[in-house]
Design an enzyme around this catalytic site. Structure first.
Site, PDB file in Angstrom:
ATOM      1  N   CYS A 131       0.830  -1.079   0.162  1.00  0.00           N
ATOM      2  CA  CYS A 131      -0.111  -0.065   0.088  1.00  0.00           C
ATOM      3  C   CYS A 131       0.729   1.037  -0.014  1.00  0.00           C
ATOM      4  O   CYS A 131       0.229   2.148  -0.159  1.00  0.00           O
ATOM      5  CB  CYS A 131      -1.166  -0.009   1.266  1.00  0.00           C
ATOM      6  SG  CYS A 131      -2.114  -1.474   1.164  1.00  0.00           S
ATOM      7  N   CYS A 452       0.084   2.503   6.866  1.00  0.00           N
ATOM      8  CA  CYS A 452       0.440   0.816   6.932  1.00  0.00           C
ATOM      9  C   CYS A 452       0.706   0.189   5.800  1.00  0.00           C
ATOM     10  O   CYS A 452       0.072   0.837   4.810  1.00  0.00           O
ATOM     11  CB  CYS A 452      -0.454   0.184   7.900  1.00  0.00           C
ATOM     12  SG  CYS A 452      -2.140   0.362   7.163  1.00  0.00           S
TER      13      CYS A 452
END
Length: 471
Positions: A131, A452
């Site tokens: 991500c 994250c």
């Protein structure tokens, strides 16, 4: 599972009743004073963000479903060049992030650059870091410029979940390879006689950790339980995200989005289509999505599978002045962190925040704008609790005390990945553009971006508003 057994942090500090946008209200005089305390490193090269764009972020399976990821990445590069009236020979290097690669365009940065009309003499590479892939593209380009290799780079990313690669089973692949090597018809017939229904079962992709074989949703559920984040709190935060994104969309604040005339689609796509303001009552009716039947992560408080691409131009300050480009922000410190992918998969912001603030010599109170990636509502709230816990800081981070949670009125004021969408490889550029534009709109000085990522990784970045910058 240590966090589940031992975490005893205090209850959530902030409530989320205020879903309206609010400017920070810093005066021009205060901003001028803040500029005197720039976080530039003495003697270090200044890297600036000129501008960035993205395609509309769409739920997978909607208007982009007949395209390829290459089409979206190319569109983001073309839109960036168009917005800046960019001479496509003025860029030295291009890097783009992606997670689930299309095998036909494995180096999608290069293919998209060629398709967008950039010179074939401009090298390009593709990076994958889950991500935070486009964050990595940004910092990779910044690293080239810090080292004096290049002066101007484009960083971006793309994800296309409408058509992910689906492989034959391993048995089928092995059989097909043997068939390819077979020399005689008899040998081929012998191999084909081994074919069974088991060979025809495909291997479907899954958003799961290879090291733990656990989906991120399961990790999100466990993290919410560990930090005692209720279903109601998660739904409330998700509602906040959608409401703020809707407000920002209506106010024209999502100006990094560039409308896209999608081939085969009659109407021009000019909005993110996942922003949907619901009610707490409607959200409460949804069933658990991962840990059934008692989990608290649902389709309403989790980010959704998204198609989209993004791109931004970054360069040295000297290059910007030479070319007449007008920067929006300085890219200051950045860092990457990693921790246990089983127990702490989604806690990257908790680890990255104190580290990047320490690198820049800042306190949380110095930050005017916070942009935290919203994988799940429970993940954001758990990170806020962790950042506000002396116990967590001392037992897990080796710090003397907590860094402190960002005040809610400074956090994701234009919504986040829960509402706007999360094309894995493209979100990092969206985060930095929101940070830069919010600094200008809210008259702030410094922004902190954290996220994250799969594998238990995370990123922290510090962005400083450029004097005189406009949206």
């Amino acid at each position: 599972m240590a966090i589940i057994r031992a975490f005893t942090s205090s209850s959530l500090l902030n409530t989320f009743n205020n879903v309206g946008t609010r400017a920070l209200g810093t005066s021009a005089t205060q901003f001028a004073e803040a500029k005197k305390t720039s976080v530039a490193k003495p003697g270090a090269k200044n890297i600036v963000l000129i501008d960035g764009v993205r395609t509309p972020f769409l739920m997978s399976g909607t208007q982009y479903n007949k395209l390829m990821p290459h089409d979206l990445a190319r569109q983001s590069l073309k839109s960036l060049a168009s917005r800046l009236s960019l001479d496509k020979n003025s860029v030295d290097y291009i890097s783009m992030g992606t997670v689930i690669q299309e095998v036909k365009t494995s180096n999608i940065a290069r293919e998209a650059a060629l398709g967008a009309g950039f010179s074939d003499r401009i090298p390009a590479h593709t990076v994958t870091m889950a991500c935070i892939s486009s964050n990595q593209a940004i910092s990779t380009c910044a690293g080239f410029m810090y080292a004096g290799v290049y002066d101007a780079c484009i960083a971006g990313g793309v994800e296309f979940m409408s058509d992910v690669p689906i492989r034959h089973s391993r048995k089928m692949r092995a059989l097909m390879l043997k068939l390819n090597k077979a020399k005689t018809t008899g040998a081929r017939l012998s191999l084909l006689s081994q074919l069974s229904m088991k060979h025809l079962m495909p291997e479907l992709p899954a958003v799961a950790e290879f090291s733990t074989n656990e989906s991120m949703g399961h990790s999100g559920d466990r993290l919410a339980a560990a930090f005692k984040i209720s279903r109601e709190e998660q739904d409330e935060f998700a509602l906040r995200s959608h409401t703020l994104a809707h407000n920002a969309q209506e106010a024209g604040n999502l100006s990094d989005l560039v409308p896209f005339k999608v081939p085969g689609v009659d109407q021009i796509v000019d909005k993110d289509n996942g922003i949907r303001v619901s009610t707490k009552e409607q959200m409460a009716k949804l069933r658990a999505a991962f840990v059934k039947p008692h989990g608290t992560v649902t389709a309403a408080n989790a980010s959704y599978l998204t198609d989209g691409a993004s791109a931004c131009l970054i360069c040295t300050e000297e290059k910007a002045k030479e070319m007449g480009w007008k920067p929006k922000a300085y890219i200051r410190d950045f860092t990457y962190v990693s921790q246990d992918p089983k127990d702490q998969l989604l806690l990257g912001p908790s680890y990255a925040t104190p580290k990047v603030l320490g690198m820049a010599g800042l306190k949380p109170s110095d930050i005017d704008v916070w942009e935290i990636h919203e994988a799940f509502a429970g993940q954001v709230l758990a990170n806020l609790k962790a950042m506000d816990s002396d116990w967590f800081a001392q037992n897990y981070q080796g710090l003397p005390g907590k860094v402190g949670a960002p005040p809610m009125e400074k956090l994701n004021n234009w919504g986040g990945s829960l509402s706007i969408g999360h094309p894995f490889g493209a979100t990092g550029v969206r985060l930095i553009m929101h940070a830069a534009h919010r600094l200008i709109k809210e008259d702030g000085h410094l922004a902190c971006i954290t996220a994250c990522a799969a594998g238990g990784q995370g990123v922290g970045m510090i962005v400083e508003r450029y004097p005189g910058a406009t949206v």
